[in-house]
Enzyme design. Sequence first.
Site, short mmCIF file in Angstrom:
data_model
loop_
_atom_site.label_atom_id
_atom_site.label_comp_id
_atom_site.label_asym_id
_atom_site.label_seq_id
_atom_site.Cartn_x
_atom_site.Cartn_y
_atom_site.Cartn_z
N CYS A 2 -41.51 15.76 -25.53
CA CYS A 2 -41.65 17.20 -25.43
C CYS A 2 -41.99 17.78 -26.79
O CYS A 2 -42.15 17.07 -27.77
CB CYS A 2 -40.34 17.81 -24.93
SG CYS A 2 -39.75 17.08 -23.38
N VAL A 53 -40.61 12.83 -17.61
CA VAL A 53 -40.59 11.37 -17.54
C VAL A 53 -39.42 10.88 -16.69
O VAL A 53 -39.58 10.03 -15.83
CB VAL A 53 -40.52 10.76 -18.96
CG1 VAL A 53 -40.33 9.25 -18.90
CG2 VAL A 53 -41.79 11.10 -19.75
N GLY A 78 -37.49 13.54 -26.90
CA GLY A 78 -37.19 12.13 -27.10
C GLY A 78 -36.74 11.43 -25.83
O GLY A 78 -36.89 11.95 -24.71
N ASP A 102 -31.72 12.50 -19.35
CA ASP A 102 -30.97 12.18 -20.56
C ASP A 102 -30.71 13.41 -21.42
O ASP A 102 -29.86 13.36 -22.31
CB ASP A 102 -31.67 11.08 -21.36
CG ASP A 102 -33.09 11.46 -21.78
OD1 ASP A 102 -33.64 12.43 -21.24
OD2 ASP A 102 -33.65 10.77 -22.65
#
Length: 614
Positions: A2, A53, A78, A102
């Site tokens: 991102c 993702v 990340g 995450d």
Amino acid sequence: MCGITGFIQWNGDLTQDSQLLVKMTESLAHRGPDGSGTWISNPCAFGHRRLSVIDPENGAQPMIIHQEEEVYAIVYNGELYNAVELREDLLRRGHRFSTKCDTEVLLVSYIEWGPDCLERLNGIFAFAIWDSAREQVFLARDRVGVKPLFYSYIDGTLIFGSEPKALLQHPKVEPVVGAEGLAEVFIIGPARTPGHGVYKDISELRPGMAMIFSREGLRKYTYWKLESQPHEDDVLHTASYLQGLLRDTVERQLVSDVPVCSLLSGGLDSSALSSLAVDYYQRTGQGQVHTYSVDYVDNSKHFQSHSFQPGADGPWIKRMHEELGTYHHWIEFDTPELVDALDDSTRKRDLPGMADVDASLLLFCREIKKGATVAISGEAADEIFGGYPWFHREEMLNSGTFPWSVAPEMRASLLSPEIRDWIRPLEYLGDRYSDAVAEVPKLDGETGEQAKMRVMSYLNITRFMPTLLDRKDRMSMGVGLEVRVPYTDHRLIEYVWNIPWSIKTTGNREKGILRKALEGVLPDDVLYRKKSPYPKTHNPNYLAAVKAQVIRILDDASSPLLPLIDKARIRELASSPDASSNLPWFGQLMSGPQLFAYLAQVHFWLKEYNVSIR
């Protein structure tokens, strides 16, 4: 992956700055084409562009969690490769999750452990968290700097972003470059000293560092660094451990809810990753792995073997994709495309970069993005295992400067006398080299070759590797492609850092211990093939094109480049028949053609960004 940005100031009403925040956020749209979000709550303004993702349906940012009276907000760029383990640990501690992404795992980890959460993370990341309980903003960057984070601290306001372009949207940050910035561009570039943002008002949060901003001010600290310790394992145990660690790393990084592919050059590093990916996909029933390679029109006709590039890649790519049974995509570019992409690649970096090496990667990633969202790539293996020629050639080992830039006098001669006197390029380079050598964590009792090679390894990991990681991040994220780099796993780097040079060169070969570790994973002919770097164009038309471009710049009296350079010296080089291949400039790939392309990039950057020199 991102793009993140924002600003924090303790006085004033930030809700009046919503359009400014949107403008900063939208400047990073290329990093996150799948979504956008902003959040303002005094004293914070956070912006985010999303590339989906994991858990595409959820995980929008900025993400906010309310706990009783407290508020926690995060913007994050990340991937956490141990998110599953962290989630399980946090569940046992009583936390609950509303998404599978995450981002939530990272924010809840901070809520549970505070800044100490960094010690538990395995991944690549740059993030900012607002913590109302402590009344502070916490920012951090991954251990080796795979993900970027720039900041400005001006008049009590902290401004941050994934790329300088986001900060330059803020009225307090001006595109001003001073003597130090010019020295970075002309004597260090296309590398960059860690922590330096080139622009006067912009700094970089160094890898392995965190930052806390509160009403008391700004505090930075190091949470991770290399530590030198005795290596107790023999060759066989070292090789076995490395294979297991690399396999675990690759498998963690193949987790995704969108297609993942592998970049394949036919060399040791990328072939190993592709092979491990194929094995994992076969065991987990995920189908055929797609691989991609890049080359240039007529490159085979013009290729000439030399010590830095001993053989063409094409036959080896064919050998490996047939061996592995991958669905392979051959991507090829012509000279005009490379020349045309120089400007766009400069925009992606916000600085002049690695010339056609950047431009070709940008074009390559744009083609990959048509069929994949995530790729794995072999960056960092040469830095940590000692693969480059300068690890093995005495004159480069003993050069007394960064071995990828061993012609500083020639580089300084390209500058105008006034600029040379102002920025003192050779003195600046010497100081930066001395700084780097002074940082090396020494091992008690270590002398001779091992001590010398530890210094060389440190220079490569902390000074050269970031150049390639910057390049890979900006060019891939410039088209919304996430590229993961398994060799940068901090567990791997920590272990290999302490392997003695005699074991690293097992079999009297560069990266000998990695080759030993990959026995049975790769065919022997690929396993013991001589190293070949990322392919560049050998077409003489490229040199002719970038020379012509520089001559046009020299003839343009309005060019902002002209006061900075020795125009007569540049014309002399342009008229020299040796400028094509015999001019050492930077690294393995960049010689005469790339020097001219770099000068063209500097001209474009100064003009496009309206850079002031003062």
